[in-house]
Each structure stands twice: as structure tokens, then as C-alpha cells.
Design an enzyme around this catalytic site. Sequence first.
Site, mmCIF file in Angstrom:
data_model
loop_
_atom_site.group_PDB
_atom_site.id
_atom_site.type_symbol
_atom_site.label_atom_id
_atom_site.label_comp_id
_atom_site.label_asym_id
_atom_site.label_seq_id
_atom_site.Cartn_x
_atom_site.Cartn_y
_atom_site.Cartn_z
ATOM 1 N N ARG A 79 37.938 26.118 46.018
ATOM 2 C CA ARG A 79 37.588 26.258 44.560
ATOM 3 C C ARG A 79 37.965 25.068 43.677
ATOM 4 N NH1 ARG A 79 40.664 30.148 40.422
ATOM 5 N NH2 ARG A 79 38.842 30.630 39.091
ATOM 6 N N HIS A 83 35.434 23.568 40.755
ATOM 7 C CA HIS A 83 35.850 23.614 39.345
ATOM 8 C C HIS A 83 35.848 22.115 38.928
ATOM 9 C CE1 HIS A 83 37.282 27.867 38.146
ATOM 10 N NE2 HIS A 83 36.409 27.804 39.051
ATOM 11 N N ASP A 84 35.953 21.258 39.892
ATOM 12 C CA ASP A 84 35.777 19.686 39.492
ATOM 13 C C ASP A 84 34.359 19.333 39.133
ATOM 14 O OD1 ASP A 84 36.867 17.025 38.876
ATOM 15 O OD2 ASP A 84 36.359 16.668 40.828
ATOM 16 N N GLU A 103 41.511 20.206 31.375
ATOM 17 C CA GLU A 103 40.846 21.283 31.864
ATOM 18 C C GLU A 103 41.733 22.289 32.563
ATOM 19 O OE1 GLU A 103 37.615 19.846 34.544
ATOM 20 O OE2 GLU A 103 37.130 18.091 32.941
ATOM 21 N N ASN A 109 40.589 28.147 34.686
ATOM 22 C CA ASN A 109 41.485 27.623 35.396
ATOM 23 C C ASN A 109 43.132 27.850 35.099
ATOM 24 O OD1 ASN A 109 39.348 26.156 36.119
ATOM 25 N ND2 ASN A 109 39.734 24.396 34.879
ATOM 26 N N HIS A 208 33.628 33.177 48.256
ATOM 27 C CA HIS A 208 34.316 34.215 47.974
ATOM 28 C C HIS A 208 34.261 34.996 49.219
ATOM 29 C CE1 HIS A 208 33.535 34.044 43.392
ATOM 30 N NE2 HIS A 208 34.396 33.151 43.615
ATOM 31 N N ASP A 259 37.391 38.991 49.707
ATOM 32 C CA ASP A 259 36.593 39.942 50.931
ATOM 33 C C ASP A 259 37.748 40.746 51.622
ATOM 34 O OD1 ASP A 259 35.788 40.567 53.455
ATOM 35 O OD2 ASP A 259 35.209 38.325 54.123
HETATM 36 C C1 HEM Z 1 28.998 32.385 41.107
HETATM 37 C C2 HEM Z 1 29.749 32.109 39.948
HETATM 38 C C3 HEM Z 1 31.354 32.303 40.058
HETATM 39 C C4 HEM Z 1 32.088 32.997 39.422
HETATM 40 C C5 HEM Z 1 31.696 33.716 38.104
HETATM 41 C C6 HEM Z 1 33.520 32.774 40.013
HETATM 42 C C7 HEM Z 1 34.455 33.461 39.510
HETATM 43 C C8 HEM Z 1 35.734 33.708 40.324
HETATM 44 C C9 HEM Z 1 36.953 34.234 39.796
HETATM 45 C C10 HEM Z 1 36.936 34.922 38.570
HETATM 46 C C11 HEM Z 1 38.119 33.885 40.783
HETATM 47 C C12 HEM Z 1 39.421 34.583 40.896
HETATM 48 C C13 HEM Z 1 40.568 33.570 40.001
HETATM 49 C C14 HEM Z 1 41.701 34.246 39.679
HETATM 50 O O1 HEM Z 1 41.612 35.641 39.410
HETATM 51 O O2 HEM Z 1 42.777 33.548 39.500
HETATM 52 C C15 HEM Z 1 37.307 33.109 41.791
HETATM 53 C C16 HEM Z 1 38.076 32.896 42.974
HETATM 54 C C17 HEM Z 1 37.577 31.982 43.884
HETATM 55 N N1 HEM Z 1 36.504 31.289 43.642
HETATM 56 FE FE1 HEM Z 1 34.645 31.738 42.497
HETATM 57 N N2 HEM Z 1 33.465 31.900 41.016
HETATM 58 C C18 HEM Z 1 31.965 31.511 41.296
HETATM 59 C C19 HEM Z 1 31.675 30.581 42.102
HETATM 60 C C20 HEM Z 1 32.140 29.968 42.947
HETATM 61 C C21 HEM Z 1 32.035 28.979 43.894
HETATM 62 C C22 HEM Z 1 30.775 28.219 43.721
HETATM 63 C C23 HEM Z 1 33.179 28.576 44.714
HETATM 64 C C24 HEM Z 1 32.952 27.375 45.725
HETATM 65 C C25 HEM Z 1 31.970 26.985 46.302
HETATM 66 C C26 HEM Z 1 34.082 29.423 44.353
HETATM 67 C C27 HEM Z 1 35.127 29.626 45.058
HETATM 68 C C28 HEM Z 1 36.234 30.570 44.862
HETATM 69 C C29 HEM Z 1 37.389 30.827 45.690
HETATM 70 C C30 HEM Z 1 37.468 29.978 47.116
HETATM 71 C C31 HEM Z 1 38.293 31.663 45.040
HETATM 72 C C32 HEM Z 1 39.701 32.090 45.514
HETATM 73 C C33 HEM Z 1 40.596 30.868 45.210
HETATM 74 C C34 HEM Z 1 41.891 31.470 45.588
HETATM 75 O O3 HEM Z 1 42.431 32.289 46.277
HETATM 76 O O4 HEM Z 1 42.714 30.304 45.142
HETATM 77 N N3 HEM Z 1 33.627 30.421 43.417
HETATM 78 N N4 HEM Z 1 36.054 32.885 41.610
#
Ligand code: HEM
Length: 340
Positions: A79, A83-84, A103, A109, A208, A259
Site C-alpha cells: 500500500r 500511495h507513493d 503526505e 494516510n 485488497h 479478505d
Molecule cells: C481502488 C481504490 C482504493 C481504495 C478506495 C482503497 C482504500 C483503502 C482503505 C480505506 C484501506 C484501509 C486503510 C485503513 O483503515 O487504515 C486500504 C487498505 C489497503 N489497500 Fe487500498 N484502496 C484502493 C486501492 C488500492 C491499491 C491500488 C492498492 C495496491 C496496489 C491497495 C492496497 C491496499 C492494501 C494492501 C491495504 C491493507 C494495508 C494494511 O493492512 O496495512 N489499495 N485501502
Amino acid sequence: MGMMMNLLPVFSLLLNLVLILCAKVMPRGMSSNSEGYGGGFSGGVDLNESVCPEAEPIIFSWVQKAVMDDSRMAASLLRLHFHDCFGCDASVLLDDTENFVGEKTAAPNLNSLRGFEIIDAIKAELESVCPQTVSCADILATAARDSVVLSGGPSWDVQMGRRDSLSASKTVANNNIPGPNSTVPMLLAKFQNLGLGLRDMVALSGAHTMGKARCSTFSARLQGSSENPNGPFTPLDFIESLQQLCSGSDSSATLAHLDLVTPATFDNQYYVNLISGEGLLPSDQVLVTGDDRTRKIVEAYAEDLFFFFDDFKNSMIKMGSIGIGTGTDSEIRTNCRTIN
Ligand code: HEM
Ligand SMILES: *[C@@H]1O[C@H](CO)[C@@H](O)[C@H](O)[C@H]1NC(C)=O
Ligand SMILES: *[C@@H]1O[C@H](CO)[C@@H](O)[C@H](O)[C@H]1NC(C)=O
């Protein structure tokens, strides 16, 4: 089943070693390529090996150790790279200074991004082995790939040669990173801003398949609001178990698996979950309920793991080349948190 899951990282590790060896004997240009957006790379696909052959193994072993200590770190590092990549220039790593608000405190973030210490540790070792050679942005891209591999996902060559920014902007981060309540048109607009398309968006959302999210990010899934993307088929017990999880006194710190079936494995289970109405974020579930085109892509990924892997790695290569080569206003940082 449990046995197989334990062995997966070992298989991935072996596969990765084979791939690294192959990459060394393959002439440049023969490994996977990318179309590239917003500039593109000048050089070959791998880290300039004549300059720092130790870099990829060093990064891999730090990521491996971090993921062994905490399997969620794979998700967090993946992630961090995303975000970078509104310009993959390590701007996300800069701490605030008197001259700019970075950021790290942007809404998507704050209290959410993790893994900064791992990047610091990698950078410190690389600076002692190969001073001023490997950018923080290249470390992020490589650590993201290694995180996917170590979690059982596909591997790819990470193109190197990114440079690090001299500044960062909280506003840019707030405006560009999609929010979890987004509809399909809103999501698509943010991806298109980056030169990424609908299929990239669905494939990259497959990240995700691992990691966690705070209750505040999926509260709309628990309510009957207009933004609620719950289809008629969202299982009641799924919603109830999330309501239960998030009903505690400190729900701001409570986390749910993105998941629910295989929370730390990089596979296509995320798409299977979406089809059964068990996507966690509203922005996940809308890929099935909000648009016929995205639903068809979700179905294809759910049916064919390797089709998903192939698309995911191609989209990661595209994403990893956003905003590259902006040239003069950049450097290779010696400390990822501050400019030189
Ligand atoms: C499609 C639009 C996307 C949205 C709206 C979104 C939103 C989010 C949100 C809200 C979280 C939870 C953050 C938290 O509660 O602290 C999250 C977690 C995460 N996102 Fe996304 N995301 C998106 C796309 C992506 C993409 C493109 C990637 C990587 C290629 C990604 C990788 C991840 C990962 C791996 C997590 C879990 C991080 C952790 O457990 O530390 N996401 N995302
Ligand atoms: C790799 O490093 C060598 C030696 O410093 C340099 O001449 C060459 O241009 C570099 N190649 C790339 C692709 O950066
Ligand atoms: C999403 O929408 C719900 C209302 O449906 C709201 O309570 C929540 O704060 C929103 N979450 C985010 C992260 O914007």
C-alpha cells in the site's frame, strides 16, 4: 489446507530466487516490459547491477524478515508504494518540515500507513553498501513486489531509476488518493488521472486480498445509507459480524481483514468474496454492484488465478512508472524521511 498455506511462502521464495537468477542471465529488454506513463525509464529493467548488485537481495531479505515477524507488513508495504505512486517519487516518505506539510497526515494516510521503519532500515544498509545509488522510490517499488511474492503472489521485474522528490504535498495526496466510499465513476476518474484504465483499477484493487482496514473506512457497509453498496445478496451474517466487531468502545482502532477467507495470502479470493457480497470496503463491493464492466472483470479474475496474476503484475508495472523521469527537481536521498 493449513499445511499448503504454510508452504506457500517457501514456494514463492524458491520461485523468486529462480526468477532472480534467470533475470541475471537474460539479456536486457527480454524480460517483461511496460507501456510506461508520465515519462518512463531511460535504462534497463533491473537495478543497475554494475552499480549495486547487492540491492535487490538486501531489500528482499529485509522484507522477508519483516513479513515473518508480522505477515500484515506485506500488505502495508504494498500500500505504501501505491500511495507513493501519484508520482512514484518517495514523497510519501518525507516528514513535515517548516517549508511544507507532507503526505503523512493526509486523510488516507494518517494513522493508517505503516512500514516506514522497514524502509528506513533498508535505506540505511543500502547507503552503507552503495552510497547515493538506490532511490527511496525504487526501494518502495521493490519492497512492494517482494511483499507480493512473499505472500504467494506473482513476481515481476521492477524497473529501476526512479528519483526522489524534494518536496511533498498533503493537498495533492488528499485530492488524488481515492476514498473507500467512492462509486465506480469516482474511482475510475482517479485512476484515469494517472493514466490507468478500468481493468488496471479492478486488477490493482485485488491488492485488497491481504491486509486490514479500520471500522471507520467501511461504516457505510453497515448502514442503510444511500452510499451503501450492499446488493440484495450481501449475507446478513457477514454484515452482523462486522457490526459486532465494530461495536466496541474503541472501534476507531478496530481492524477487519480486507479478505476474510485468506487474509494474508496473495490470491484471487478477494474477487470470490466480492461475488458473494463479502467485500469489506464500499469501494470494493461496488466493483460488482455498481458497473457491469467491472463486474465482468471481477468474475474473470475470480475464475482464473493466473489471469488475475498476469493483469496484476502488468498494472503494477504501469503504476510503478507514474510520474517518473521528471528530471531536475529530484535526487537520490540518503535518508528517506528528509531531503539531502
Ligand atoms: C481502488 C481504490 C482504493 C481504495 C478506495 C482503497 C482504500 C483503502 C482503505 C480505506 C484501506 C484501509 C486503510 C485503513 O483503515 O487504515 C486500504 C487498505 C489497503 N489497500 Fe487500498 N484502496 C484502493 C486501492 C488500492 C491499491 C491500488 C492498492 C495496491 C496496489 C491497495 C492496497 C491496499 C492494501 C494492501 C491495504 C491493507 C494495508 C494494511 O493492512 O496495512 N489499495 N485501502
Ligand atoms: C549503470 O552504471 C554505469 C556505471 O556507473 C553507467 O555507465 C550506466 O549508464 C548505468 N546504466 C543505467 C541504465 O543507469
Ligand atoms: C462513508 O460514508 C458513511 C455514511 O454512509 C460515513 O459515515 C463515513 O464517515 C464515510 N467514510 C469515509 C471514510 O468517508
